[in-house]
Design an enzyme around this catalytic site. Structure first.
Site, PDB file in Angstrom:
ATOM      1  N   GLY A  47      36.878  46.983  39.513  1.00 14.85           N
ATOM      2  CA  GLY A  47      36.226  45.967  38.710  1.00 14.85           C
ATOM      3  C   GLY A  47      37.233  45.312  37.784  1.00 14.85           C
ATOM      4  O   GLY A  47      38.239  45.932  37.404  1.00 14.85           O
ATOM      5  N   GLN A  52      40.487  40.411  30.938  1.00 11.34           N
ATOM      6  CA  GLN A  52      41.617  41.282  31.267  1.00 11.34           C
ATOM      7  C   GLN A  52      42.804  40.508  31.843  1.00 11.34           C
ATOM      8  O   GLN A  52      43.906  41.047  31.916  1.00 11.34           O
ATOM      9  CB  GLN A  52      41.184  42.377  32.240  1.00 11.34           C
ATOM     10  CG  GLN A  52      40.232  43.384  31.617  1.00 11.34           C
ATOM     11  CD  GLN A  52      39.795  44.420  32.628  1.00 11.34           C
ATOM     12  OE1 GLN A  52      38.819  44.223  33.345  1.00 11.34           O
ATOM     13  NE2 GLN A  52      40.535  45.516  32.691  1.00 11.34           N
ATOM     14  N   CYS A 103      40.587  52.461  33.488  1.00 10.92           N
ATOM     15  CA  CYS A 103      40.567  51.024  33.250  1.00 10.92           C
ATOM     16  C   CYS A 103      41.938  50.432  33.528  1.00 10.92           C
ATOM     17  O   CYS A 103      42.955  51.012  33.130  1.00 10.92           O
ATOM     18  CB  CYS A 103      40.175  50.766  31.793  1.00 10.92           C
ATOM     19  SG  CYS A 103      40.086  49.018  31.353  1.00 10.92           S
ATOM     20  N   LEU A 104      41.968  49.290  34.186  1.00  9.08           N
ATOM     21  CA  LEU A 104      43.230  48.624  34.474  1.00  9.08           C
ATOM     22  C   LEU A 104      43.944  48.171  33.203  1.00  9.08           C
ATOM     23  O   LEU A 104      45.161  48.012  33.208  1.00  9.08           O
ATOM     24  CB  LEU A 104      43.000  47.428  35.402  1.00  9.08           C
ATOM     25  CG  LEU A 104      42.447  47.769  36.787  1.00  9.08           C
ATOM     26  CD1 LEU A 104      42.143  46.504  37.574  1.00  9.08           C
ATOM     27  CD2 LEU A 104      43.398  48.681  37.548  1.00  9.08           C
ATOM     28  N   HIS A 145      30.671  49.084  32.213  1.00  8.40           N
ATOM     29  CA  HIS A 145      32.069  49.144  31.779  1.00  8.40           C
ATOM     30  C   HIS A 145      32.645  47.724  31.695  1.00  8.40           C
ATOM     31  O   HIS A 145      33.262  47.351  30.693  1.00  8.40           O
ATOM     32  CB  HIS A 145      32.865  49.997  32.783  1.00  8.40           C
ATOM     33  CG  HIS A 145      34.337  50.018  32.560  1.00  8.40           C
ATOM     34  ND1 HIS A 145      35.010  51.147  32.168  1.00  8.40           N
ATOM     35  CD2 HIS A 145      35.291  49.050  32.685  1.00  8.40           C
ATOM     36  CE1 HIS A 145      36.302  50.874  32.056  1.00  8.40           C
ATOM     37  NE2 HIS A 145      36.495  49.599  32.374  1.00  8.40           N
ATOM     38  N   GLU A 146      32.447  46.933  32.748  1.00  8.74           N
ATOM     39  CA  GLU A 146      32.996  45.577  32.767  1.00  8.74           C
ATOM     40  C   GLU A 146      32.304  44.677  31.747  1.00  8.74           C
ATOM     41  O   GLU A 146      32.953  43.831  31.115  1.00  8.74           O
ATOM     42  CB  GLU A 146      32.908  44.976  34.175  1.00  8.74           C
ATOM     43  CG  GLU A 146      33.701  45.716  35.235  1.00  8.74           C
ATOM     44  CD  GLU A 146      35.170  45.913  34.899  1.00  8.74           C
ATOM     45  OE1 GLU A 146      35.769  45.083  34.173  1.00  8.74           O
ATOM     46  OE2 GLU A 146      35.744  46.919  35.362  1.00  8.74           O
ATOM     47  N   HIS A 149      33.794  44.944  28.392  1.00  8.47           N
ATOM     48  CA  HIS A 149      34.972  44.078  28.217  1.00  8.47           C
ATOM     49  C   HIS A 149      34.568  42.704  27.697  1.00  8.47           C
ATOM     50  O   HIS A 149      35.247  42.133  26.836  1.00  8.47           O
ATOM     51  CB  HIS A 149      35.723  43.893  29.537  1.00  8.47           C
ATOM     52  CG  HIS A 149      36.626  45.012  29.903  1.00  8.47           C
ATOM     53  ND1 HIS A 149      37.741  45.352  29.164  1.00  8.47           N
ATOM     54  CD2 HIS A 149      36.604  45.867  30.943  1.00  8.47           C
ATOM     55  CE1 HIS A 149      38.361  46.370  29.736  1.00  8.47           C
ATOM     56  NE2 HIS A 149      37.678  46.712  30.819  1.00  8.47           N
TER      57      HIS A 149
END
Length: 178
Positions: A47, A52, A103-104, A145-146, A149
């Site tokens: 995701g 991001q 997480c990225l 989660h996304e 962000h």
């Protein structure tokens, strides 16, 4: 399509609340979502929120497709990309589930986070059509989660201050090595 740089903690952009997309789903927005998807696959991740890659708008891409066990190792994994424009959670269950998240934007850090086990979600898809659906399991966890962000929240913000500080320190050290 282009691979974009993924920003990491402690970049202050990650704490910014993303603005809704105005004017619906355009070809320009689809090009951004295609870039996001390519960036996510390259990372690799499941995701990615637009913030991001430094774009403070309410857009998410995701692909939760698992690689089939019977697929030869040299064969490319099947892809099932999903696109979310202006997503909203309409309802969340009282029941919680715990998932080991990563997480990225917080590379090489993983920890357990509790979230509602099920959510009802409303968003515009890649074609600009409104979708309302219920999510559970990994899908529910990932979309929450996304969406965090989009609200300037990272998964490490759900952890203790000590764990959060350790995560940021680890990422800073990784950046120095790279």
């Amino acid at each position: 399509m282009a691979i974009r740089d993924i920003i990491t903690v402690p970049n202050p952009l990650l704490k910014q609340v993303s603005k809704p997309v105005e004017g619906g789903v355009t070809d320009e927005l689809r090009a951004l979502m295609d870039d996001m998807l390519e960036t996510m696959y390259d990372a690799p991740g499941i995701g990615l929120a637009a913030i991001q890659i430094g774009e403070p708008i309410r857009v998410i891409v995701m692909d939760l497709q698992e690689r089939p066990d019977d697929l030869p190792e040299d064969a490319p994994a099947p892809k099932q990309p999903r696109y979310f424009v202006n997503p909203e959670i309409l309802w969340a269950s009282d029941e919680l589930s715990t998932y080991d998240e990563g997480c990225l934007s917080v590379p090489e850090v993983y920890d357990e986070v509790k979230r509602p086990a099920r959510v009802r979600l409303k968003y515009l898809n890649y074609q600009g059509e409104e979708v309302i659906e219920e999510c559970d399991g990994l899908y529910a966890t990932c979309i929450q989660h996304e969406m965090d962000h989009l609200n300037g929240v990272l998964f490490i913000d759900h952890l203790s201050k000590l764990k959060r500080d350790r995560a940021v320190t680890k990422v800073r050290k990784l950046k120095k090595v790279a």
